[in-house]
Design a protein around this motif. Structure first.
Motif, PDB file in Angstrom:
ATOM      1  N   LYS A   7       0.821  -1.166  -0.161  1.00 21.69           N
ATOM      2  CA  LYS A   7       0.033   0.176   0.027  1.00 21.69           C
ATOM      3  C   LYS A   7       0.826   1.129   0.173  1.00 21.69           C
ATOM      4  O   LYS A   7       1.821   1.346   0.846  1.00 21.69           O
ATOM      5  N   PHE A   8       0.567   2.140  -0.815  1.00 24.30           N
ATOM      6  CA  PHE A   8       1.114   3.388  -0.963  1.00 24.30           C
ATOM      7  C   PHE A   8       0.206   4.703  -0.851  1.00 24.30           C
ATOM      8  O   PHE A   8      -0.965   4.662  -1.115  1.00 24.30           O
ATOM      9  N   TYR A   9       1.005   5.600  -0.274  1.00 22.78           N
ATOM     10  CA  TYR A   9      -0.109   6.860   0.084  1.00 22.78           C
ATOM     11  C   TYR A   9       0.444   8.160  -0.669  1.00 22.78           C
ATOM     12  O   TYR A   9       1.582   8.319  -0.586  1.00 22.78           O
ATOM     13  N   ASP A  10      -0.374   8.698  -1.461  1.00 25.26           N
ATOM     14  CA  ASP A  10      -0.067   9.918  -2.067  1.00 25.26           C
ATOM     15  C   ASP A  10      -0.486  11.219  -1.513  1.00 25.26           C
ATOM     16  O   ASP A  10      -2.000  11.405  -1.513  1.00 25.26           O
ATOM     17  N   SER A  16      -4.800   6.545  -1.542  1.00 25.81           N
ATOM     18  CA  SER A  16      -3.948   5.427  -1.494  1.00 25.81           C
ATOM     19  C   SER A  16      -4.049   4.648  -2.762  1.00 25.81           C
ATOM     20  O   SER A  16      -5.027   4.679  -3.524  1.00 25.81           O
ATOM     21  N   THR A  18      -3.026   0.505  -3.845  1.00 25.33           N
ATOM     22  CA  THR A  18      -2.609  -0.750  -3.281  1.00 25.33           C
ATOM     23  C   THR A  18      -2.100  -1.640  -4.891  1.00 25.33           C
ATOM     24  O   THR A  18      -2.907  -1.591  -5.617  1.00 25.33           O
ATOM     25  N   GLU A  34      10.443  -3.546   1.523  1.00 25.13           N
ATOM     26  CA  GLU A  34      10.405  -1.903   1.525  1.00 25.13           C
ATOM     27  C   GLU A  34      11.283  -1.468   0.296  1.00 25.13           C
ATOM     28  O   GLU A  34      10.827  -0.425  -0.375  1.00 25.13           O
ATOM     29  N   SER A  49       4.176   9.629  -4.095  1.00 26.55           N
ATOM     30  CA  SER A  49       3.882   8.656  -3.313  1.00 26.55           C
ATOM     31  C   SER A  49       4.839   8.173  -2.349  1.00 26.55           C
ATOM     32  O   SER A  49       6.030   8.305  -2.438  1.00 26.55           O
ATOM     33  N   LEU A  50       4.544   7.803  -0.961  1.00 28.71           N
ATOM     34  CA  LEU A  50       5.196   7.029   0.187  1.00 28.71           C
ATOM     35  C   LEU A  50       4.913   5.797   0.307  1.00 28.71           C
ATOM     36  O   LEU A  50       3.789   5.418   0.143  1.00 28.71           O
ATOM     37  N   ASP A  52       3.571   3.065   2.597  1.00 30.35           N
ATOM     38  CA  ASP A  52       2.915   3.150   3.587  1.00 30.35           C
ATOM     39  C   ASP A  52       2.686   1.731   4.403  1.00 30.35           C
ATOM     40  O   ASP A  52       3.024   1.839   5.567  1.00 30.35           O
ATOM     41  N   GLU A  53       2.355   0.725   3.731  1.00 32.18           N
ATOM     42  CA  GLU A  53       2.292  -0.697   4.522  1.00 32.18           C
ATOM     43  C   GLU A  53       2.352  -1.810   3.392  1.00 32.18           C
ATOM     44  O   GLU A  53       2.128  -1.690   2.459  1.00 32.18           O
TER      45      GLU A  53
END
Length: 70
Positions: A7-10, A16, A18, A34, A49-50, A52-53
């Motif tokens: 999962k990435f978050y922008d 998000s 996925t 990672e 994007s970052l 996330d999980e």
């Protein structure tokens, strides 16, 4: 079946995204996943994007019927 869900978050779009990969190997760690996720930024997800999980999702399928088998 095991599936790796990343999962990435922008923060720019405030959304998000996925990405899932089927059939992952056992024993994956944060150190394994990672860097791969960081490599996907700018390729499959936006540059802003970052990471996330990440999680392993395991599902089972119970077939009820299959009328046309291949």
């Amino acid at each position: 079946m095991k599936r790796l869900r990343m999962k990435f978050y922008d923060p720019v779009e405030k959304k998000s995204k996925t990405i899932s990969i089927d059939g992952v190997i056992d024993g994956l760690t944060q150190d394994d996943v990672e860097p791969v996720m960081e490599g996907l930024i700018g390729v499959l997800v936006s540059d802003s994007s970052l990471v996330d999980e990440a999680s392993i999702v395991e599902t089972t399928t119970e077939e009820i019927f299959n009328l046309i088998e291949n």
